[in-house]
Design an enzyme around this catalytic site. Sequence first.
Site, PDB file in Angstrom:
ATOM      1  N   HIS A   1      43.079  39.727  29.044  1.00 53.24           N
ATOM      2  CA  HIS A   1      42.211  40.449  29.984  1.00 53.24           C
ATOM      3  C   HIS A   1      41.021  41.065  29.266  1.00 53.24           C
ATOM      4  CE1 HIS A   1      46.187  40.321  31.898  1.00 53.24           C
ATOM      5  NE2 HIS A   1      45.525  40.285  33.043  1.00 53.24           N
TER       6      HIS A   1
ATOM      7  N   HIS B   1      38.664  34.423  40.635  1.00 49.21           N
ATOM      8  CA  HIS B   1      39.862  35.265  40.604  1.00 49.21           C
ATOM      9  C   HIS B   1      39.893  36.194  41.813  1.00 49.21           C
ATOM     10  CE1 HIS B   1      43.443  36.523  38.649  1.00 49.21           C
ATOM     11  NE2 HIS B   1      42.997  37.630  38.078  1.00 49.21           N
TER      12      HIS B   1
ATOM     13  N   HIS C   1      40.950  41.225  43.857  1.00 48.24           N
ATOM     14  CA  HIS C   1      42.177  41.181  43.057  1.00 48.24           C
ATOM     15  C   HIS C   1      43.372  41.790  43.793  1.00 48.24           C
ATOM     16  CE1 HIS C   1      44.914  41.216  39.673  1.00 48.24           C
ATOM     17  NE2 HIS C   1      44.036  40.504  38.984  1.00 48.24           N
TER      18      HIS C   1
ATOM     19  N   ASP D   1      41.055  37.249  31.997  1.00 51.37           N
ATOM     20  CA  ASP D   1      41.052  37.649  33.408  1.00 51.37           C
ATOM     21  C   ASP D   1      40.388  39.004  33.669  1.00 51.37           C
ATOM     22  OD1 ASP D   1      42.569  35.370  33.787  1.00 51.37           O
ATOM     23  OD2 ASP D   1      44.038  36.357  35.071  1.00 51.37           O
ATOM     24  N   ASP D   2      39.905  39.135  34.901  1.00 51.19           N
ATOM     25  CA  ASP D   2      39.560  40.393  35.575  1.00 51.19           C
ATOM     26  C   ASP D   2      38.148  40.906  35.342  1.00 51.19           C
ATOM     27  OD1 ASP D   2      42.160  40.213  36.375  1.00 51.19           O
ATOM     28  OD2 ASP D   2      42.825  42.110  35.527  1.00 51.19           O
TER      29      ASP D   2
END
Length: 257
Positions: free
Chosen positions: A225, A129, A133, A78-79
């Site tokens: 991540h 995503h 965020h 993620d991210d």
Amino acid sequence: MARHGGGRAWYGKMIGAAIGVTVLATGASVWTAQAGPADEPSPKVSASATPTSEAKRVATTIAHSSEAGARGVNITIDDGPDPRWTPQVLDVLREYGVKATFCMVGTQAQAHPDLVKKVVAAGHRLCDHSVSHNTGMDKKSRAYQSQQILDAERMITKASGGVRPMYYRAPGGAFTPYSRELAASRGMRPLGWNVDSKDFERPGTNAIVATVQRELHNGPTLLFHDAGGDRTQTVQALRRILPWLKEQGYSFGFPVH
């Protein structure tokens, strides 16, 4: 990623300074946000956020299981993408022959299209995503949710050279019936997780490895991540977790779509 108190300051500083996006946080329950039925009418998709190719509708239910079957494990990242950490994560995945799903923040994809293309070229899948965020998206209006999901879809698709994200993971698991329906109407399966490695908190490599080993019984989708600060511990943990999973008889796959 999971909701971590105070963990999103880096996005507020980086994205806010760059494009004036304010990142908000909330302490609401992840699984409460994910649990609601998709019982709202189908949302309208704005033409400006629609890629050229038609999207095939998918299920609105939040995916957790693996296409690889009962002994399959899904690695989700993620991210990112991040110019320092994403290449290192890609190197580890390549070393162990593992394909993963990269849940990308729209502004990060827009800033680093070369990395998005590298992820695709290596055979990994893309996941929307959101743009900025905001882990409080489940408290926002439909118009805000739509902008965050559809603009990120457009940014990621453009950065990839035309490859669409196959999933949508709400920041912090902040799904709503509306956001799930919207994502599914765009061909993006809502994506959850079963094991939060806690790597975002940087508890130490040993702690990350222990968390995955202890909680793997919860299900096959693992959360890591590749952005949001120093991800040295994540890279080191993956070097230990991936071969360990193989030794335990697991195979690697993608979340059901």
